[in-house]
Design an enzyme around this catalytic site. Structure first.
Site, short mmCIF file in Angstrom:
data_model
loop_
_atom_site.label_atom_id
_atom_site.label_comp_id
_atom_site.label_asym_id
_atom_site.label_seq_id
_atom_site.Cartn_x
_atom_site.Cartn_y
_atom_site.Cartn_z
CD1 TRP A 97 6.92 2.26 3.67
CD2 TRP A 97 6.14 0.25 3.06
NE1 TRP A 97 6.63 2.31 2.33
CE2 TRP A 97 6.16 1.10 1.93
CE3 TRP A 97 5.67 -1.05 2.92
CZ2 TRP A 97 5.73 0.67 0.67
CZ3 TRP A 97 5.26 -1.48 1.66
CH2 TRP A 97 5.29 -0.64 0.56
CG ASP A 154 11.40 -2.16 6.39
OD1 ASP A 154 12.37 -2.05 5.62
OD2 ASP A 154 10.22 -2.01 6.02
CE LYS A 160 11.80 1.52 -0.78
NZ LYS A 160 10.87 2.23 -1.65
#
Lengths: 367, 367
Positions: B107, B177, B201
């Site tokens: 990511w 992030d 999540k």
């Protein structure tokens, strides 16, 4: 679960009323989809179960709107407002051409404002000086011969002004913000380049926009665009470049299932909508001026019925009394005032009939 | 409504397991919020009811993370992937400075790729050559003295690599992030410039991203940006510039209500998460190499536990057998293979214990 849950008639312009059968289905399976053992909110967007939901939602839209095979159906985030930018970033920026905007209300103006950040915008027509009461005739449009596209708003939610049919613009791609009348009537998709719509009026909950785009236009998307804003990439990835709003897409599936089950075709959806709108406009037209419709009759909307009362005090009283009898969200948009009844596909006839009766009573009492 | 609905233990990396009490509350009120008579999906984002939901969701996040008063809490669309672009569009583009990216997994790499479209990116560290098994020491980082910001990914969902604490970068704004470990442990928010996280999540369903931004950074947003991508405008409008994903925000409220009711503080949430992860890592560590953890022990994740088995065939068999006993979504990400158990806040201890027992049995049978 209380089966006799009390529901009002909700005339909100969006997020708006949803079909009860779709809500009940979502409620029933909220803790666990049958055979899955997890909520639709909890499963991977790449699972077989969600793939089937996504494909069914797309198939339903394709069936209802008779979308030709050379169009792609996408579900994107950011609502219609992000589409204002995406259309211009993908089709206008770097094109060396102007884009033509036809402005028949507040939303068309906002779309043009965002496009100006990306390139040259030509205002082909703007109804602002007439207070947005109508759509233009074909010969009033100042179209550019070489436009990258022509943009219009099929139904202006705030003013309640609706195009009876799309403007004819020859071979220039026609781009339409259909947020507040998508799936309310049949449209000839083959005449459009792009149709986009925030879901929260006629398709589902907020948080997803439906985008229908002709495949050849995907070639205009530059690789320099942010990935999430690149139509070509989003089409190649079937709306699954990143995690899509899975629950909202599931609701779109349920809502379009309901449309197909209940009406089968958009012709029949449109008949039902015309019937509902006619009842309300009849009350307005026969009120001897107590209720004054905003839009000119020829262009008034079947989705958002807008009107004024003799005074702002009476408008407040109207909304107050209506709310007290379970007719909610009738206040006009804060930018224009007055009253507005949004009567999308999922608003039952009974809701409109109840509102009509209330309006007649209110006039008798206060007229 | 079937109160004994059969639910599996769902180890999906996202969209992921949600707390049952939150799902039950949403289910109960899905057709009509008490006193409202309409679903939360059907009410205006500017209604009093939704305002209260939005403010409660913000207040819960503020309480749990102890967010200082000079930070704004936003709920935006497009997930973390659109934040990759928004961070760079707002803070890097036109700044004349580079942005530093610390890459500890897939990511982080994607974030840097999007940022490169907007300006100069300096890769301060990249663990790719080591196959992303750890996070860097402070003296390994090649930071720019004048960076617009330093970006890192607190927990790499795919590799299962987690920063024990944020890197120290002096006065340069730290951008994180935190999609897969937000609200899983306390963090000193005052050391960050921006923290963002896709909700699907640890916070709620997909379709919304939580963004916590220090107020002074809002001044960096240029007016030339698309409105929906302008942090300053979104903060001024309290996430209501256009229709936000109202149902997703409602779910965030319910999930954070559950966190506060059940754990009260993130310290206690973290204790619970450490306990769950330790159980799994113990099985891996005591398997005599049958299960091989991916990340180095010091940096392995408390949220996403990743491991390999002696062969790909055994990995397939593991996933197949696990699924058949109600332990689902244990396949590793398609880009790295192996197995992965995502054990976010809402995964009950019982689920982890059941998985541990299954893993021991499986090893006995196949080891």
């Amino acid at each position: 679960m209380d089966q006799d849950v009390k529901r009002v008639f909700n005339f909100s312009a969006g997020p708006a009323v949803l079909p009860v059968p779709a809500l009940k289905q979502a409620q029933k399976d909220l803790l666990a989809l049958p055979g899955v053992g997890a909520s639709v909110m909890e499963i991977s967007h790449r699972s077989k179960t969600f793939s089937e939901i996504l494909e069914k939602a797309k198939a339903n839209v394709k069936t209802l709107l008779r979308v030709p095979d050379n169009y792609r159906i996408l579900f994107l985030q950011g609502g219609a407002s992000l589409q204002f930018s995406m259309v211009a970033m993908n089709l206008l920026r770097g094109s060396g051409k102007p884009a033509d905007y036809i402005i028949t209300g507040s939303w068309g103006g906002k779309a043009a404002k965002e496009a100006k950040k990306e390139g040259t915008v030509n205002i082909a027509w703007d109804g602002k000086n007439e207070n947005y009461v109508r759509v233009p005739d074909r010969d009033e449009l100042k179209l550019s011969p070489d436009a990258a596209y022509v943009h219009f708003t099929s139904n202006e939610t705030i003013q309640g002004v609706q195009f009876p049919a799309e403007p004819s613009v020859g071979d220039i791609p026609l781009v339409c913000d259909a947020s507040s009348d998508i799936l309310s009537r049949p449209i000839p998709v083959e005449r459009y380049g792009i149709i986009y719509a925030g879901a929260q009026k006629n398709i589902g909950p907020s948080g997803v926009a439906l985008v229908i785009i002709r495949e050849d236009l995907l070639e205009r998307s530059s690789e320099t665009l942010p990935s999430l804003l690149n139509y070509k990439l989003m089409a190649e990835e079937n709306s699954l470049y990143n995690t899509p709003p899975t629950f909202a897409i599931y609701m779109i599936m349920l809502v379009t299932n309901w449309l197909l089950d209940t009406f089968k075709t958009l012709e029949r959806v449109a008949e039902n909508n015309t019937k509902k709108a006619s009842l309300l406009y009849k009350v307005i037209d026969e009120s001897n001026g107590f209720y004054k419709g905003h839009a000119q009759p020829k262009w008034r909307s079947n989705m958002n019925v807008t009107w004024r009362l003799p005074s702002e005090d009476l408008e407040k009283e109207f909304v107050r009394e209506a709310t007290s009898v379970g007719l909610t969200e009738l206040k006009g948009h804060r930018s224009v005032g007055g009253c507005r009844a949004s009567i999308y596909n999922a608003m039952p006839l009974e809701g409109v009939e109840t509102l009509c009766a209330f309006m007649k009573d209110f006039q008798q009492k206060h007229g």
